[in-house]
Design a protein around this motif. Structure first.
Motif, PDB file in Angstrom:
ATOM      1  N   THR A 174      33.564  67.803  89.386  1.00 33.67           N
ATOM      2  CA  THR A 174      33.775  66.433  90.449  1.00 33.67           C
ATOM      3  C   THR A 174      34.411  66.635  91.547  1.00 33.67           C
ATOM      4  O   THR A 174      35.185  67.734  91.856  1.00 33.67           O
ATOM      5  CB  THR A 174      34.593  65.389  89.357  1.00 33.67           C
ATOM      6  OG1 THR A 174      35.822  65.591  89.298  1.00 33.67           O
ATOM      7  CG2 THR A 174      33.802  64.899  88.254  1.00 33.67           C
ATOM      8  N   ARG A 175      34.227  65.803  92.691  1.00 31.47           N
ATOM      9  CA  ARG A 175      34.699  65.746  93.936  1.00 31.47           C
ATOM     10  C   ARG A 175      35.447  64.745  94.137  1.00 31.47           C
ATOM     11  O   ARG A 175      35.120  63.507  93.486  1.00 31.47           O
ATOM     12  CB  ARG A 175      33.586  65.791  94.900  1.00 31.47           C
ATOM     13  CG  ARG A 175      32.659  67.119  94.763  1.00 31.47           C
ATOM     14  CD  ARG A 175      31.315  66.804  95.452  1.00 31.47           C
ATOM     15  NE  ARG A 175      30.865  65.663  95.087  1.00 31.47           N
ATOM     16  CZ  ARG A 175      29.788  65.162  95.988  1.00 31.47           C
ATOM     17  NH1 ARG A 175      29.287  65.567  96.930  1.00 31.47           N
ATOM     18  NH2 ARG A 175      29.229  63.867  95.618  1.00 31.47           N
ATOM     19  N   TRP A 176      36.511  64.467  95.020  1.00 30.04           N
ATOM     20  CA  TRP A 176      37.229  63.584  95.304  1.00 30.04           C
ATOM     21  C   TRP A 176      36.508  62.238  95.737  1.00 30.04           C
ATOM     22  O   TRP A 176      36.882  61.056  95.385  1.00 30.04           O
ATOM     23  CB  TRP A 176      38.156  63.749  96.495  1.00 30.04           C
ATOM     24  CG  TRP A 176      39.140  62.693  96.924  1.00 30.04           C
ATOM     25  CD1 TRP A 176      38.749  62.069  98.270  1.00 30.04           C
ATOM     26  CD2 TRP A 176      40.013  62.021  96.058  1.00 30.04           C
ATOM     27  NE1 TRP A 176      39.825  60.899  98.255  1.00 30.04           N
ATOM     28  CE2 TRP A 176      40.572  61.025  96.956  1.00 30.04           C
ATOM     29  CE3 TRP A 176      40.664  62.425  95.076  1.00 30.04           C
ATOM     30  CZ2 TRP A 176      41.644  60.136  96.689  1.00 30.04           C
ATOM     31  CZ3 TRP A 176      41.814  61.331  94.686  1.00 30.04           C
ATOM     32  CH2 TRP A 176      42.260  60.414  95.522  1.00 30.04           C
ATOM     33  N   HIS A 190      37.429  56.125  89.149  1.00 27.61           N
ATOM     34  CA  HIS A 190      36.663  56.741  88.242  1.00 27.61           C
ATOM     35  C   HIS A 190      35.494  57.094  88.879  1.00 27.61           C
ATOM     36  O   HIS A 190      34.843  56.335  89.934  1.00 27.61           O
ATOM     37  CB  HIS A 190      36.448  55.974  86.759  1.00 27.61           C
ATOM     38  CG  HIS A 190      36.002  54.608  87.067  1.00 27.61           C
ATOM     39  ND1 HIS A 190      34.601  54.572  87.302  1.00 27.61           N
ATOM     40  CD2 HIS A 190      36.461  53.350  87.024  1.00 27.61           C
ATOM     41  CE1 HIS A 190      34.390  53.064  87.505  1.00 27.61           C
ATOM     42  NE2 HIS A 190      35.349  52.534  87.060  1.00 27.61           N
ATOM     43  N   VAL A 191      34.731  58.118  88.281  1.00 23.58           N
ATOM     44  CA  VAL A 191      33.302  58.481  89.091  1.00 23.58           C
ATOM     45  C   VAL A 191      32.494  57.069  89.039  1.00 23.58           C
ATOM     46  O   VAL A 191      32.138  56.384  88.094  1.00 23.58           O
ATOM     47  CB  VAL A 191      32.559  59.366  88.282  1.00 23.58           C
ATOM     48  CG1 VAL A 191      31.478  59.814  88.458  1.00 23.58           C
ATOM     49  CG2 VAL A 191      33.578  60.749  88.028  1.00 23.58           C
ATOM     50  N   PHE A 238      37.993  62.080  89.033  1.00 20.50           N
ATOM     51  CA  PHE A 238      38.405  63.492  89.683  1.00 20.50           C
ATOM     52  C   PHE A 238      39.892  63.621  89.305  1.00 20.50           C
ATOM     53  O   PHE A 238      40.879  62.796  89.258  1.00 20.50           O
ATOM     54  CB  PHE A 238      38.309  63.324  91.260  1.00 20.50           C
ATOM     55  CG  PHE A 238      38.816  64.219  91.806  1.00 20.50           C
ATOM     56  CD1 PHE A 238      38.033  65.614  92.173  1.00 20.50           C
ATOM     57  CD2 PHE A 238      40.004  64.358  92.305  1.00 20.50           C
ATOM     58  CE1 PHE A 238      38.245  66.542  92.902  1.00 20.50           C
ATOM     59  CE2 PHE A 238      40.323  65.391  93.273  1.00 20.50           C
ATOM     60  CZ  PHE A 238      39.536  66.668  93.515  1.00 20.50           C
ATOM     61  N   PRO A 239      40.492  64.894  89.103  1.00 20.28           N
ATOM     62  CA  PRO A 239      39.579  66.111  88.994  1.00 20.28           C
ATOM     63  C   PRO A 239      38.996  66.330  87.492  1.00 20.28           C
ATOM     64  O   PRO A 239      39.816  66.184  86.731  1.00 20.28           O
ATOM     65  CB  PRO A 239      40.380  67.382  89.451  1.00 20.28           C
ATOM     66  CG  PRO A 239      41.730  66.797  89.258  1.00 20.28           C
ATOM     67  CD  PRO A 239      41.963  65.254  89.243  1.00 20.28           C
ATOM     68  N   PHE A 265      29.634  65.072  79.326  1.00 18.52           N
ATOM     69  CA  PHE A 265      30.719  65.455  78.588  1.00 18.52           C
ATOM     70  C   PHE A 265      31.735  65.954  79.327  1.00 18.52           C
ATOM     71  O   PHE A 265      31.695  66.820  80.237  1.00 18.52           O
ATOM     72  CB  PHE A 265      30.633  66.249  77.461  1.00 18.52           C
ATOM     73  CG  PHE A 265      29.543  65.927  76.217  1.00 18.52           C
ATOM     74  CD1 PHE A 265      30.103  65.530  75.177  1.00 18.52           C
ATOM     75  CD2 PHE A 265      28.154  66.338  76.502  1.00 18.52           C
ATOM     76  CE1 PHE A 265      29.018  65.187  74.290  1.00 18.52           C
ATOM     77  CE2 PHE A 265      27.188  65.622  75.451  1.00 18.52           C
ATOM     78  CZ  PHE A 265      27.635  65.199  74.362  1.00 18.52           C
ATOM     79  N   GLU A 266      32.989  65.395  79.382  1.00 16.89           N
ATOM     80  CA  GLU A 266      34.103  66.159  79.982  1.00 16.89           C
ATOM     81  C   GLU A 266      34.528  67.483  79.316  1.00 16.89           C
ATOM     82  O   GLU A 266      34.817  67.407  78.099  1.00 16.89           O
ATOM     83  CB  GLU A 266      35.195  65.137  80.124  1.00 16.89           C
ATOM     84  CG  GLU A 266      36.208  65.616  81.224  1.00 16.89           C
ATOM     85  CD  GLU A 266      37.121  64.286  81.575  1.00 16.89           C
ATOM     86  OE1 GLU A 266      38.310  64.791  82.280  1.00 16.89           O
ATOM     87  OE2 GLU A 266      37.149  63.429  81.482  1.00 16.89           O
TER      88      GLU A 266
END
Length: 153
Positions: A22-24, A32-33, A80-81, A105-106
């Motif tokens: 993930t990016r900022w 959250h994303v 992120f991150p 999935f994280e």
């Protein structure tokens, strides 16, 4: 599909994985994303698979995949991150169409964070119509290798 079935998805139910860091800028104002990023991720894992395992070369292929349906069930946030694993499988393979399922999935966590569905119809590049013979054999062969047993749907 029942939400309980989606929440119980595990990595080993998928046949292909792609890592994404993930990016900022992926985060939204709620930290959250953002929902739109999930669709970017779905497109990325599907097309990576098609290019690397189905001999698809988008700039020159005579057939192209048109997205005719997509949706996402958001089950838990990612922020992120994080490193996420995009897990891909094919739930249905037709003459010209394919229904993908993507589990997000994280890294380091067992629970699925989101489950998406993405449907492509493969058509002739110029006419935008499915060919009489359906999708190219190389596409069908590559997609068949990640097709799940109907009992696991």
């Amino acid at each position: 599909m029942a939400l309980a079935a989606l929440k119980s998805r595990r990595r080993d139910e998928y046949k292909f994985e792609l890592e994404y860091r993930t990016r900022w800028s992926d985060n939204d104002m709620y930290h959250h994303v953002n929902n739109s990023i999930y669709y970017f991720l779905f497109d990325s894992v599907v097309n990576t698979y098609l290019i690397n395992h189905c001999s698809l070369h988008p700039p020159t292929s005579s057939q192209i995949g048109l997205v005719v349906h997509s949706h996402c069930d958001y089950l838990a946030p990612i922020e992120f991150p994080a490193v996420v694993d995009l897990a891909l499988r094919v739930n249905k393979l037709g003459k010209s169409s394919v229904t993908y399922e993507i589990g997000v999935f994280e890294r380091g966590q067992v629970e699925v964070k989101a489950v998406g569905e993405f449907v492509h119809v493969f058509v002739d590049r110029d006419s935008r119509k499915p060919g009489a013979d359906g999708m190219a054999a190389s596409l069908k062969d590559g997609l068949s290798s990640i097709l799940v047993d109907k009992a696991k749907l």
